[in-house]
Write a protein that holds these residues in place. Structure first.
Motif, mmCIF file in Angstrom:
data_model
loop_
_atom_site.group_PDB
_atom_site.id
_atom_site.type_symbol
_atom_site.label_atom_id
_atom_site.label_comp_id
_atom_site.label_asym_id
_atom_site.label_seq_id
_atom_site.Cartn_x
_atom_site.Cartn_y
_atom_site.Cartn_z
ATOM 1 N N UNK A 22 -26.179 11.290 -51.150
ATOM 2 C CA UNK A 22 -26.165 12.747 -51.326
ATOM 3 C C UNK A 22 -27.169 13.385 -50.369
ATOM 4 N N UNK A 23 -26.659 14.275 -49.505
ATOM 5 C CA UNK A 23 -27.495 15.000 -48.551
ATOM 6 C C UNK A 23 -27.595 16.458 -49.004
ATOM 7 N N UNK A 24 -28.799 17.012 -48.971
ATOM 8 C CA UNK A 24 -29.027 18.399 -49.401
ATOM 9 C C UNK A 24 -29.473 19.242 -48.215
ATOM 10 N N UNK A 69 -22.025 12.524 -49.053
ATOM 11 C CA UNK A 69 -21.679 13.783 -49.714
ATOM 12 C C UNK A 69 -22.726 14.817 -49.316
ATOM 13 N N UNK A 70 -22.269 15.982 -48.834
ATOM 14 C CA UNK A 70 -23.165 17.048 -48.390
ATOM 15 C C UNK A 70 -23.074 18.202 -49.384
ATOM 16 N N UNK A 71 -24.239 18.689 -49.811
ATOM 17 C CA UNK A 71 -24.288 19.700 -50.864
ATOM 18 C C UNK A 71 -25.341 20.738 -50.502
ATOM 19 N N UNK A 116 -31.608 20.500 -55.937
ATOM 20 C CA UNK A 116 -32.810 20.716 -55.139
ATOM 21 C C UNK A 116 -33.019 19.501 -54.237
ATOM 22 N N UNK A 117 -34.009 19.588 -53.354
ATOM 23 C CA UNK A 117 -34.261 18.476 -52.432
ATOM 24 C C UNK A 117 -34.612 17.191 -53.174
ATOM 25 N N UNK A 122 -31.400 24.372 -41.468
ATOM 26 C CA UNK A 122 -30.289 23.751 -42.221
ATOM 27 C C UNK A 122 -30.668 22.452 -42.933
ATOM 28 N N UNK A 123 -31.637 21.721 -42.429
ATOM 29 C CA UNK A 123 -32.095 20.447 -43.017
ATOM 30 C C UNK A 123 -31.047 19.348 -42.934
ATOM 31 N N UNK A 124 -29.877 19.647 -42.423
ATOM 32 C CA UNK A 124 -28.794 18.678 -42.275
ATOM 33 C C UNK A 124 -28.510 18.486 -40.783
#
Length: 306
Positions: A101-103, A38-40, A79-80, A133-135
């Motif tokens: 969960x990816x932030x 899940x990307x948020x 938050x992270x 983006x951190x993703x």
């Protein structure tokens, strides 16, 4: 009597094998549930569902630590610190749901810069993004001529890996008199963003720094400096370079830049003795196109007091 005996024996054997099979199947470890990604976006809200039809006695854990209960876990202003592996457990402790969960952030339009270290055969383009983006983010990189009247031929700006933030424009005839459009499109699970940069090859010429810089003290308080052109410059005979030489001691911002020189050496005289000088060299296109290179790594020399 014989038939009845055989039937009885068969029933016993069937019962025995059924019991063995039952024991083997009940001793099998439970199958690992697949993890859902899940990307948020950072600062977003999300509801994580536990989808097994059970509503009582459910517990949520993040990376093994208890964080909530109930059929839905609410995350507000993510938050992270909220990223990680979330597991939903039933009343008996079984894992019902497993979510990763990816932030991060949706991509912003890349900030792109292009330069030519090997005129006129190859250009490099690199880019940054703010915020990062951190993703996992991949980049679509293409370019085409802006002067074609019909539908332009689109070429790929080559990357080694999908997530690289640098690509190479080469393999086609680059025309110094032509404008080119470079497209960098960033794509991740939260969205995409595009930047199209217009470039003229002559405007973005920027050699790499000179190499093999050497300084030698000569009699009469003189210093000879020698260097070699950057090996990435494709043809220094047809497209020569010119050079500037920077002397400084103590503070590199104190400007004492000499040149330009059309050769690969120079001699400076009248330097005070007893000082240690730092010397570095930069290069630029002979006709003044584009930008000067970065400075070479400095070399040191101390003039003896004689």
């Amino acid at each position: 009597m014989y038939v009845k005996h055989c039937i009885g024996t068969l029933i016993v054997l069937i019962a025995f094998f059924c019991q063995v099979w039952s024991q083997e199947t009940t001793n099998e470890p439970p199958k690992q549930r697949p993890t859902k990604d899940i990307y948020l976006g950072i600062g977003s809200w999300a509801d994580l569902p536990c989808t097994d039809g059970i509503s009582e006695g459910l517990q949520w854990r993040r990376n093994g630590s208890l964080v909530g209960s109930g059929p839905v876990l609410n995350i507000r202003n993510a938050s992270l610190g909220d990223k990680g592996i979330y597991t939903c457990h039933g009343p008996n402790g079984d894992t019902i749901e497993m979510l990763h969960l990816h932030l991060g952030y949706a991509p912003s339009p890349p900030e792109v810069q292009c330069w030519i270290p090997s005129y006129p055969l190859k250009a490099l383009c690199s880019w940054t993004q703010t915020p990062d983006p951190l993703l996992p983010t991949h980049y679509i990189t293409t370019y085409w001529s802006d002067s074609e009247e019909q539908l332009p031929a689109v070429h790929s700006c080559q990357k080694q890996r999908e997530q690289d933030r640098q690509c190479v424009v080469e393999g086609v005839d680059l025309n110094p008199d032509t404008q080119y459009l470079v497209n960098i499109t960033a794509v991740n699970a939260l969205g995409s963003a595009t930047r199209i940069l217009s470039i003229s090859l002559e405007d973005i010429v920027k050699p790499d720094p000179p190499v093999d810089v050497k300084a030698t003290a000569l009699p009469g308080k003189k210093v000879q400096v020698q260097w070699a052109p950057p090996p990435t410059w494709t043809d220094p005979v047809t497209f020569p370079l010119k050079y500037k030489v920077h002397f400084y001691w103590g503070n590199p911002n104190l400007d004492s830049t000499l040149g330009p020189y059309e050769t690969d050496s120079m001699v400076r005289s009248g330097l005070p003795a007893g000082r240690t000088y730092q010397i570095r060299v930069s290069a630029m296109d002979f006709l003044g196109y584009g930008l000067s290179s970065e400075w070479s790594d400095p070399v040191s020399i101390t003039l003896p007091k004689s």
